[in-house]
Design a protein around this motif. Sequence first.
Motif, PDB file in Angstrom:
ATOM      1  N   ALA A 141      -3.944  -2.524  -3.698  1.00  0.00           N
ATOM      2  CA  ALA A 141      -2.762  -1.749  -3.330  1.00  0.00           C
ATOM      3  C   ALA A 141      -2.290  -0.889  -4.493  1.00  0.00           C
ATOM      4  O   ALA A 141      -1.875   0.259  -4.305  1.00  0.00           O
ATOM      5  N   CYS A 142      -2.365  -1.423  -5.716  1.00  0.00           N
ATOM      6  CA  CYS A 142      -2.003  -0.642  -6.902  1.00  0.00           C
ATOM      7  C   CYS A 142      -2.898   0.580  -7.049  1.00  0.00           C
ATOM      8  O   CYS A 142      -2.432   1.680  -7.395  1.00  0.00           O
ATOM      9  N   ASP A 143      -4.174   0.404  -6.788  1.00  0.00           N
ATOM     10  CA  ASP A 143      -5.088   1.544  -6.851  1.00  0.00           C
ATOM     11  C   ASP A 143      -4.720   2.596  -5.813  1.00  0.00           C
ATOM     12  O   ASP A 143      -4.785   3.802  -6.075  1.00  0.00           O
ATOM     13  N   PRO A 171       6.085   1.431   8.612  1.00  0.00           N
ATOM     14  CA  PRO A 171       5.631   2.722   9.133  1.00  0.00           C
ATOM     15  C   PRO A 171       6.262   3.890   8.372  1.00  0.00           C
ATOM     16  O   PRO A 171       7.483   3.924   8.176  1.00  0.00           O
ATOM     17  N   VAL A 172       5.436   4.817   7.959  1.00  0.00           N
ATOM     18  CA  VAL A 172       5.902   5.916   7.110  1.00  0.00           C
ATOM     19  C   VAL A 172       6.968   6.760   7.804  1.00  0.00           C
ATOM     20  O   VAL A 172       7.968   7.156   7.184  1.00  0.00           O
ATOM     21  N   GLN A 194       0.482   3.295  12.042  1.00  0.00           N
ATOM     22  CA  GLN A 194       1.540   3.090  11.047  1.00  0.00           C
ATOM     23  C   GLN A 194       2.086   4.412  10.505  1.00  0.00           C
ATOM     24  O   GLN A 194       2.883   4.429   9.570  1.00  0.00           O
ATOM     25  N   THR A 195       1.673   5.520  11.102  1.00  0.00           N
ATOM     26  CA  THR A 195       2.113   6.892  10.790  1.00  0.00           C
ATOM     27  C   THR A 195       1.878   7.310   9.338  1.00  0.00           C
ATOM     28  O   THR A 195       2.637   8.101   8.785  1.00  0.00           O
ATOM     29  N   PHE A 196       0.828   6.774   8.724  1.00  0.00           N
ATOM     30  CA  PHE A 196       0.384   7.309   7.433  1.00  0.00           C
ATOM     31  C   PHE A 196      -0.273   8.671   7.669  1.00  0.00           C
ATOM     32  O   PHE A 196      -1.027   8.833   8.647  1.00  0.00           O
ATOM     33  N   PRO A 197      -0.030   9.649   6.811  1.00  0.00           N
ATOM     34  CA  PRO A 197      -0.726  10.929   6.935  1.00  0.00           C
ATOM     35  C   PRO A 197      -2.238  10.730   6.829  1.00  0.00           C
ATOM     36  O   PRO A 197      -2.709   9.787   6.181  1.00  0.00           O
ATOM     37  N   ASP A 198      -2.994  11.620   7.463  1.00  0.00           N
ATOM     38  CA  ASP A 198      -4.451  11.492   7.457  1.00  0.00           C
ATOM     39  C   ASP A 198      -5.050  11.625   6.060  1.00  0.00           C
ATOM     40  O   ASP A 198      -6.186  11.196   5.831  1.00  0.00           O
ATOM     41  N   ASP A 199      -4.325  12.227   5.131  1.00  0.00           N
ATOM     42  CA  ASP A 199      -4.862  12.366   3.771  1.00  0.00           C
ATOM     43  C   ASP A 199      -4.441  11.211   2.851  1.00  0.00           C
ATOM     44  O   ASP A 199      -4.666  11.254   1.647  1.00  0.00           O
ATOM     45  N   TYR A 200      -3.851  10.164   3.420  1.00  0.00           N
ATOM     46  CA  TYR A 200      -3.471   8.987   2.623  1.00  0.00           C
ATOM     47  C   TYR A 200      -4.706   8.106   2.461  1.00  0.00           C
ATOM     48  O   TYR A 200      -5.299   7.660   3.449  1.00  0.00           O
ATOM     49  N   GLY A 203       0.793  -1.226   0.000  1.00  0.00           N
ATOM     50  CA  GLY A 203       0.000   0.000   0.000  1.00  0.00           C
ATOM     51  C   GLY A 203       0.822   1.272   0.000  1.00  0.00           C
ATOM     52  O   GLY A 203       0.266   2.366  -0.087  1.00  0.00           O
ATOM     53  N   GLY A 204       2.154   1.161   0.150  1.00  0.00           N
ATOM     54  CA  GLY A 204       2.999   2.333  -0.047  1.00  0.00           C
ATOM     55  C   GLY A 204       3.610   2.956   1.193  1.00  0.00           C
ATOM     56  O   GLY A 204       4.005   4.120   1.157  1.00  0.00           O
ATOM     57  N   GLY A 205       3.760   2.211   2.300  1.00  0.00           N
ATOM     58  CA  GLY A 205       4.364   2.784   3.498  1.00  0.00           C
ATOM     59  C   GLY A 205       5.822   3.158   3.304  1.00  0.00           C
ATOM     60  O   GLY A 205       6.241   4.275   3.625  1.00  0.00           O
ATOM     61  N   LEU A 206       6.616   2.238   2.777  1.00  0.00           N
ATOM     62  CA  LEU A 206       8.028   2.516   2.506  1.00  0.00           C
ATOM     63  C   LEU A 206       8.149   3.608   1.456  1.00  0.00           C
ATOM     64  O   LEU A 206       8.958   4.530   1.567  1.00  0.00           O
ATOM     65  N   THR A 207       7.311   3.530   0.434  1.00  0.00           N
ATOM     66  CA  THR A 207       7.315   4.499  -0.663  1.00  0.00           C
ATOM     67  C   THR A 207       7.060   5.914  -0.165  1.00  0.00           C
ATOM     68  O   THR A 207       7.741   6.864  -0.567  1.00  0.00           O
TER      69      THR A 207
END
Length: 410
Positions: free
Chosen positions: A34-36, A395-396, A371-377, A10-14
């Motif tokens: 996840a690609c979407d 974790p981002v 996982q510390t993703f921003p709220d707009d993710y 889903g893009g945490g490392l990214t």
Amino acid sequence: MNIIDLFSGGGGLTEGFKQQGYNIMCHVEMDKDACDSLRTREAYYYLKGINQLNIYASYLNGNITKEEFYRNIPDNHLSKVLNYQISQNELPNIMEKINELVADSQIDGIIGGPPCQAYSTIGRPRNDRIKEKDERVYLYKYYSQFLEEYAPNFFIFENVKGLLSYKDISKEKLLPKIMEEFQSKGYNVEYKILNSLEYGIPQKRERLFIFGIKNELGIEAQYFFENLLTYKEPSISIKDLFYDLPIMNAGEVINEYSEREPVLFVKNNLRCLEDCLSQNISRPNNKRDKAIYKLVVEAKNSGRIIKYNELPNSLKTHKNEKHFLDRFKCLNENEQSHTLVAHISKDGHYYIHPDFKQNRSITVREAARIQTFPDDYHFENSRTSAFKQIGNAVPVYLSNKIAKTINNIL
């Protein structure tokens, strides 16, 4: 620096690398949902770059469809995401697509972590029985082929702690073989177990990271981990992490912040588009679950953990009272979360909200905050899929520090 992103999830490392200004040339991921999510995040960064995040906010608020939203995004941004399972058969196709996207650009880094289930200590006896046919065991060899093809200056390979003890079909430890494989491609390599808790993430999460850097650069891989140590910091509690989120019941969706002021960590790292909180979705629970949740939270608040065999008989659903007795678990509001895993997509019993009055498991957004993703993710396409993507992620905030450290040493 130009990056190829493998096994993206889903893009945490990214996301951490994007926050530090790296240019992601392409993502390779086998899961369609996840690609979407990756495409939607690419769209976010494009709109942010042209100062039109109002379009993104309109999508998050449900005012336009995904199709209408994507019409605002040039195809070369959405086409960065390659929906492929990395395998021997697909490798030529994947590299052909990557070469089209990369053209003559120098690739500076490769990041990613193959699916970890094969190496996990959980379910290992079952996985050992299928070891000879389980292609996931040897996905590192495909990763190695990308290193050979694109010769980046550095790479980051992430996986579970269980890789330390995992043995292959020859009954030999696999990690030394992985290290030798990467060394054979011209890299100085080192590995460390990193605990997210030590780096400001509100979660106890240990993962194995392998860092590799080209021999010709004359930098020891150990130097990366030594520099990363300078970014250690205390983590906030679950109570502080959730403080500005709305009070809600099981089965509710409330996509509005409360009037409580967020703590500094949340304000600086997680709160973004102030007018739209998204995916603050709570699972519906039946009466039995809610009754169990109350008992679990009450026990937690009195300093003990209630086990399955201690529940009243009227609340038990099966006779197994010898194994997995901690299947119901409450977060401690005064501490950090235990490790968030993809099983949260199955049920929320292991992640019960610490507020007795709310009587529910955590929402998608609360899980994303852990996982510390921003709220707009935004995670596509369903609640179940969102939980799975979040549980599998790096974790981002940790990824951001890894990306910053690489910037420093290069």
